[in-house]
Structure formats: C-alpha cells, structure tokens
Design a protein around this motif. Structure first.
Motif, PDB file in Angstrom:
ATOM      1  N   THR A 492      37.509 -23.937   8.881  1.00  0.00           N
ATOM      2  CA  THR A 492      36.748 -22.719   8.602  1.00  0.00           C
ATOM      3  C   THR A 492      35.250 -22.995   8.510  1.00  0.00           C
ATOM      4  O   THR A 492      34.429 -22.269   9.084  1.00  0.00           O
ATOM      5  N   SER A 493      34.872 -24.045   7.805  1.00  0.00           N
ATOM      6  CA  SER A 493      33.454 -24.363   7.623  1.00  0.00           C
ATOM      7  C   SER A 493      32.777 -24.677   8.950  1.00  0.00           C
ATOM      8  O   SER A 493      31.679 -24.198   9.241  1.00  0.00           O
ATOM      9  N   ALA A 494      33.439 -25.494   9.783  1.00  0.00           N
ATOM     10  CA  ALA A 494      32.871 -25.851  11.080  1.00  0.00           C
ATOM     11  C   ALA A 494      32.746 -24.624  11.980  1.00  0.00           C
ATOM     12  O   ALA A 494      31.758 -24.474  12.722  1.00  0.00           O
ATOM     13  N   ALA A 495      33.729 -23.746  11.939  1.00  0.00           N
ATOM     14  CA  ALA A 495      33.674 -22.530  12.753  1.00  0.00           C
ATOM     15  C   ALA A 495      32.517 -21.635  12.338  1.00  0.00           C
ATOM     16  O   ALA A 495      31.807 -21.078  13.184  1.00  0.00           O
ATOM     17  N   LEU A 496      32.323 -21.489  11.023  1.00  0.00           N
ATOM     18  CA  LEU A 496      31.198 -20.685  10.540  1.00  0.00           C
ATOM     19  C   LEU A 496      29.872 -21.257  11.033  1.00  0.00           C
ATOM     20  O   LEU A 496      28.966 -20.521  11.447  1.00  0.00           O
ATOM     21  N   GLY A 497      29.770 -22.574  11.007  1.00  0.00           N
ATOM     22  CA  GLY A 497      28.545 -23.214  11.469  1.00  0.00           C
ATOM     23  C   GLY A 497      28.296 -23.034  12.950  1.00  0.00           C
ATOM     24  O   GLY A 497      27.142 -23.050  13.405  1.00  0.00           O
ATOM     25  N   ALA A 498      29.361 -22.854  13.720  1.00  0.00           N
ATOM     26  CA  ALA A 498      29.231 -22.725  15.173  1.00  0.00           C
ATOM     27  C   ALA A 498      28.931 -21.297  15.623  1.00  0.00           C
ATOM     28  O   ALA A 498      28.506 -21.094  16.769  1.00  0.00           O
ATOM     29  N   VAL A 499      29.140 -20.318  14.761  1.00  0.00           N
ATOM     30  CA  VAL A 499      29.007 -18.919  15.171  1.00  0.00           C
ATOM     31  C   VAL A 499      27.639 -18.597  15.780  1.00  0.00           C
ATOM     32  O   VAL A 499      27.568 -17.984  16.860  1.00  0.00           O
ATOM     33  N   PRO A 500      26.514 -18.967  15.148  1.00  0.00           N
ATOM     34  CA  PRO A 500      25.216 -18.578  15.733  1.00  0.00           C
ATOM     35  C   PRO A 500      25.029 -19.062  17.176  1.00  0.00           C
ATOM     36  O   PRO A 500      24.550 -18.311  18.030  1.00  0.00           O
ATOM     37  N   ARG A 501      25.416 -20.305  17.460  1.00  0.00           N
ATOM     38  CA  ARG A 501      25.245 -20.818  18.813  1.00  0.00           C
ATOM     39  C   ARG A 501      26.192 -20.123  19.790  1.00  0.00           C
ATOM     40  O   ARG A 501      25.810 -19.826  20.934  1.00  0.00           O
ATOM     41  N   VAL A 502      27.404 -19.834  19.363  1.00  0.00           N
ATOM     42  CA  VAL A 502      28.342 -19.124  20.223  1.00  0.00           C
ATOM     43  C   VAL A 502      27.816 -17.728  20.552  1.00  0.00           C
ATOM     44  O   VAL A 502      27.860 -17.281  21.707  1.00  0.00           O
ATOM     45  N   VAL A 503      27.283 -17.039  19.547  1.00  0.00           N
ATOM     46  CA  VAL A 503      26.707 -15.710  19.772  1.00  0.00           C
ATOM     47  C   VAL A 503      25.532 -15.796  20.742  1.00  0.00           C
ATOM     48  O   VAL A 503      25.387 -14.964  21.653  1.00  0.00           O
ATOM     49  N   LEU A 519      25.348  -7.811  15.209  1.00  0.00           N
ATOM     50  CA  LEU A 519      26.635  -7.231  14.820  1.00  0.00           C
ATOM     51  C   LEU A 519      27.768  -8.201  15.094  1.00  0.00           C
ATOM     52  O   LEU A 519      28.661  -8.388  14.249  1.00  0.00           O
ATOM     53  N   GLU A 520      27.751  -8.849  16.259  1.00  0.00           N
ATOM     54  CA  GLU A 520      28.789  -9.825  16.599  1.00  0.00           C
ATOM     55  C   GLU A 520      28.748 -11.022  15.650  1.00  0.00           C
ATOM     56  O   GLU A 520      29.795 -11.553  15.258  1.00  0.00           O
ATOM     57  N   LEU A 521      27.568 -11.444  15.275  1.00  0.00           N
ATOM     58  CA  LEU A 521      27.422 -12.557  14.332  1.00  0.00           C
ATOM     59  C   LEU A 521      28.059 -12.212  12.992  1.00  0.00           C
ATOM     60  O   LEU A 521      28.840 -12.998  12.430  1.00  0.00           O
ATOM     61  N   ALA A 522      27.734 -11.034  12.476  1.00  0.00           N
ATOM     62  CA  ALA A 522      28.266 -10.618  11.177  1.00  0.00           C
ATOM     63  C   ALA A 522      29.779 -10.442  11.232  1.00  0.00           C
ATOM     64  O   ALA A 522      30.499 -10.870  10.320  1.00  0.00           O
ATOM     65  N   ASN A 523      30.275  -9.815  12.299  1.00  0.00           N
ATOM     66  CA  ASN A 523      31.713  -9.592  12.417  1.00  0.00           C
ATOM     67  C   ASN A 523      32.480 -10.907  12.496  1.00  0.00           C
ATOM     68  O   ASN A 523      33.540 -11.072  11.863  1.00  0.00           O
ATOM     69  N   ALA A 524      31.956 -11.848  13.266  1.00  0.00           N
ATOM     70  CA  ALA A 524      32.649 -13.128  13.425  1.00  0.00           C
ATOM     71  C   ALA A 524      32.715 -13.885  12.114  1.00  0.00           C
ATOM     72  O   ALA A 524      33.760 -14.425  11.738  1.00  0.00           O
ATOM     73  N   LYS A 525      31.610 -13.940  11.393  1.00  0.00           N
ATOM     74  CA  LYS A 525      31.603 -14.654  10.119  1.00  0.00           C
ATOM     75  C   LYS A 525      32.559 -14.008   9.120  1.00  0.00           C
ATOM     76  O   LYS A 525      33.287 -14.698   8.398  1.00  0.00           O
ATOM     77  N   SER A 526      32.565 -12.694   9.079  1.00  0.00           N
ATOM     78  CA  SER A 526      33.451 -11.977   8.155  1.00  0.00           C
ATOM     79  C   SER A 526      34.909 -12.264   8.463  1.00  0.00           C
ATOM     80  O   SER A 526      35.707 -12.554   7.555  1.00  0.00           O
ATOM     81  N   ARG A 527      35.278 -12.223   9.744  1.00  0.00           N
ATOM     82  CA  ARG A 527      36.671 -12.447  10.120  1.00  0.00           C
ATOM     83  C   ARG A 527      37.101 -13.885   9.854  1.00  0.00           C
ATOM     84  O   ARG A 527      38.233 -14.133   9.418  1.00  0.00           O
TER      85      ARG A 527
END
Length: 532
Positions: A492-503, A519-527
C-alpha cells in the motif's frame, strides 16, 4: 481502435452475444464466443478483474477443501467440481505459461493420525486429476519440512504432506483473456456500464450503456445477452425483471500480504485447521507472502473493505504455525466477494462452487457461481447453451488449445534475454512473467526513456504505465497500479508513493488537463487507502 471508434462500433452493429461483465467469467465467455466465429461484444462497468477476479487466493486448483467435503458428505456435485477444476488447471498452466506455474504446498501435521489421513486424501486428489496431474503428493519428514519451509513451528511436528497445485497472477490473466478475445474479433470495453435492458415484443434485443469516462450514452443491439457479473448478477437480473428472486449468497474473503521472508519463493503452506474449521494458505506471490482467506456471509458492495477484525483473524490462524506476526508487518490487504449459488440455511463455507446457467422469460442468460479455475468450462457451457437455444452459427470450441496473448510464442529463457539487454534480474524476471512474449515491447519503451522504477523496492517500471494505456486498455491510475501491475495489492505504501508519477505519465498519454489529473490523483490515493 481508439475508444471512440469502439463506442461507435458498439452503437452501429448488431452482435450475436453481448456479454455484461469483464471478470474471469465474462472475459472467458467473450473469448469462447469470438474464437468460434460469433460476433461478440463485452462491456464492463469498471475495469477488467476489478471485482472478484483480482481478489482470489491466486491458486489454480481443484480445491482440496471441496474434495474433503465431497468425501465426508457423499456430494457428487463437489466431486465433479474438483475433477473439472483439475482438468482446467492443466489448460490454464499450458495456455499462460508466463502467468501460471506449478507450486508445491506443504500441509504441516502435528498428530500421528493426520499423516495417513492427509496423505490418502492428497493421493486421491492426484488420482482425480488423471493425466492432468502435476507432481505426485509425498510425505516429508519433520526435518525435510523445516528445510523446505524453515518458519514452520517445529514443536511436535510429525512431518508434512506435500502436493502441487497451480499459482497465477489472476488480474493479469483476466486482462489477457480480454485482450485475446479482442484478438479473436470481439469488441471489448471497460468503464462502460449497463443502465438498462432493451426489449422487443417481450424479448431482449439489446442494452443501454453509459461510458463512465465521457458520460456518453449509447444503445447496443444483440441477439443474446449474457449476464456474467459475478456477485452483481442479481442486479442485472432485476433490470430484466424487477421481481426476480435472488440467485446468489455472497461470501467475503480477505487476504493480507507480508514480507517475502515469511515464505520460501517456491513453496506454500496449507493450514488445514483453523478456529472455525476452514483452511488458510500462506503463499509466496510476486515478491511478497500472501495469507488468506476468510469465508463469511457478506453484503454485495462495489469495493468491500477489510476490517481490523478480519486482519486479526488471519494473523491468529497462522500463529500456531509461524509464530506471532505483528500487525505492522501487513503491507497490504484486500477483500473480495464470492458469488455462491444460494441454498437456504447453508453456511457459505460449505456451498459448492458449481456454476449455474439460468434463462429468464425474456431470454437473459445468467452465468454465475463457479470459481476462477473453471472459468473456461463455464464459458464453454454457456456458449454451447446459447448456440443451441438461439440457433447461432458457431464453430467448434478452440479455447482448450488457444494460448493467451502473452503465451503466444512464449520462450522459457525470456528473462535471460532481458538481462542481456541490461535489465536487473528482478526486473527481467518480472517482465518475463507478467508479459510473456510481449515483454520485448515493454522493454523497448523502457529503452525510450521509461526505464525508471515506480517504487524502489519493486520491479515495476514507468514503461508499464505507457504500455498499459496504449495496449492494455488501462484508463485510470488504479487500472495500472492494481491490475496491470499488482503494486497496490502488494504494498500500500509503495503504491501511494507511485501515484503522482503514474498520473503524470497517464495524463500525457490521455491528454488530461490539470483538473482531471488532480481528480485522478485524489481518487487513486483514496481507493488505495480504503479498498483498492
């Protein structure tokens, strides 16, 4: 084709089959139908495998537990299910050699009488597999057990019985099922929701669908409509008939992921007895250790959450075998719903995982129940039924001998070739196992400037984000982080860290404006934090 072109094709043509649901069952039906020459469309309201099909125990198996129940209760349904699943296990291993592998499982035993009991049962498991059997079950001494799985509690250990089943990456297998159906001529779209069913003279003639990404609404015409929505089957049935009685009884299963140190890379553990009489697996999986599962009655919701009570239950079941594992060792967790055929007063843990085809008065075909390993058998039965009942012109089934896209031209030494190109061993092995024959295409993207890792401790590359958007129908960051790669299921922690670059990478490919990206950044982190 671009997404807009696919939407136009859906709206302008009439299909033999319209499949609702892009999990294992729906994608399997689409592949079975398209490969037999039927004009086939598939729509999925979220992403392929977003629900049940990405949340399994990652085993391709007949079901040792179901065999035990079949013998104890003289249940022929359970026995046939095990036999069918063992046959299908061999097909899955053959058609997706990159995504599936045989895995040794040990059953540690602490009472003398357990040795002949489990040894006999697992020998019967081999016998039921017939020619499709893997390596034969064998008894292993206490010393040998500890050599194979060093963390097993040695106190009072009488040895173990070892047997083989299959293991796979369920979400990527599902995605490749959908891609292979496309290769065979099917029109397949994710993030497309059925909002209503269309009828002419009381018979189904199509469906109204809404693109969840653009809000565009279209109508799709089809001779036969297949409801393959797993736990949500009753919802689609009520679009057809608001008074339809329920078919399903849902069960929830949760899994947790620990560090790789809790399991050897080539051997898993079957814990045969838990406090409520169920089984728990401890399995090496994609660089982590997967532990699960629960089996409790559940309410059908889109993205079920894991409770602290459920995590505590799983940790408590492995304590007698592996010792105390602290709560902070849990890197990720998820919950999935199983669609079980309803039987009054039945415990969900004892419901058979057999499947059902039901035809409504208006012609809706609902395919539900079953299990991951029998997805192809379910699809075969459904298409055979549709061909016979609706007079469709179809060829013979070919799916038993049809490799998935990454298995077509798969080379066992692919990882070595990637290492020779300069990839580190873990990245080379990952690309080889995740993409099979298509790994070179991802490697080429990495060479074009997308060779950085998304997370330091994991082998996932930026190139995979680009590849997922261009070639695997990924539309959101979670499509990439949870199902094209498996980072959100592993850490979970690694995925959260990767979200900005993926977006950022997806935004460039898909033309997102700053508001859309935010919006995609916020939605991904929340999920990722709440329910993947």
């Amino acid at each position: 084709m671009e997404r807009t072109q696919l939407l136009e094709k859906l709206a302008s043509e009439t299909f033999d089959l319209l499949v609702i649901g892009g999990g294992a069952t729906g994608a399997g039906v689409a592949l079975e139908a398209a490969s037999r020459g039927l004009k086939t469309a598939l729509v999925e309201r979220y992403d392929f495998a977003e629900g049940t099909s990405s949340r399994s125990t990652k085993l391709i198996h007949g079901g040792v537990r179901y065999l035990e129940l079949a013998i104890k209760t003289f249940d022929k349904v359970q026995l046939n299910l095990v036999r069918d699943a063992l046959h299908e296990r061999a097909i899955m291993l053959r058609n997706a050699p990159h995504l599936a592998r045989p895995l040794w499982l040990l059953t540690p035993l602490y009472r003398v009488w357990e040795v002949p009991y489990y040894y006999t049962g697992l020998k019967l498991y081999d016998l039921l597999a017939g020619r499709a059997r893997l390596q034969p079950a064998q008894y292993i001494s206490a010393k040998g057990t500890l050599e194979r799985f060093p963390l097993v509690n040695p106190e009072g250990l009488k040895g173990s019985v070892a047997y083989q089943d299959g293991q796979f990456d369920d979400a990527r297998f599902n995605v490749e099922l959908a891609l292979t159906a496309v290769q065979q001529g099917a029109v397949v779209l994710n993030h497309l929701e059925v909002t209503g069913l269309l009828k002419q003279n009381g018979r189904l003639s199509g469906a109204a669908v809404k693109d969840r990404l653009s809000a565009k609404e279209i109508q799709v015409s089809a001779r036969v409509i297949v409801n393959a929505t797993g736990p949500f089957s009753d919802h689609i049935r009520r679009l057809d008939d608001p008074e339809a009685p329920p078919l399903l009884k849902a069960s929830s299963g949760i899994h947790i992921v620990l560090d790789r140190k809790y399991s050897p890379s080539d051997t898993g553990l079957l814990i045969p007895k838990t406090e409520d009489g169920r089984v728990v697996f401890v399995l090496p999986w994609l660089g982590g250790t997967l532990v699960g599962t629960t089996d409790d009655p559940a309410t059908v919701v889109d993205h079920p959450r894991v409770t602290e009570e459920e995590i505590g239950y799983v940790l408590r079941q492995v304590r007698p075998y592996l010792g105390d594992i602290p709560r902070e060792a849990v890197r990720a967790s998820w919950s999935g719903l199983r669609p079980l055929i309803a039987r009054p007063e039945a415990d969900t843990a004892r419901l058979a995982r057999d499947h059902l085809i039901q035809e409504s008065a208006s012609g809706l075909l609902t395919l539900t129940g079953g299990k991951w390993t029998t997805y192809r058998k379910m699809a075969l039965d459904l298409v055979n039924y549709a061909v016979k009942k609706f007079g469709l012109a179809a060829g013979e089934s070919r799916t038993e001998q049809t490799p998935l896209v990454g298995g077509q031209g798969f080379s066992a030494d692919g990882a070595k070739k990637l290492e020779q190109m300069g990839f580190s061993q873990d990245v080379a092995e990952h690309l080889h196992r995740a993409y099979g024959a298509r790994a070179q295409a991802v490697a080429q993207l990495a060479a074009e400037g997308y060779g950085n890792r998304l997370a330091v401790a994991w082998p996932y590359l930026e190139a995979e984000v680009i590849y997922a958007v261009r070639h695997e129908m990924a539309c959101t960051p979670l499509d990439v982080l949870a199902r094209r790669t498996r980072l959100a299921f592993l850490d979970t922690s690694a995925a959260l860290g990767a979200v900005p670059r993926v977006v950022e990478l997806m935004g460039r490919e898909l033309g997102w404006n700053p508001d859309k990206a935010a919006l995609e950044l916020a939605n991904a982190k929340s999920r990722i934090l709440e329910a993947i």
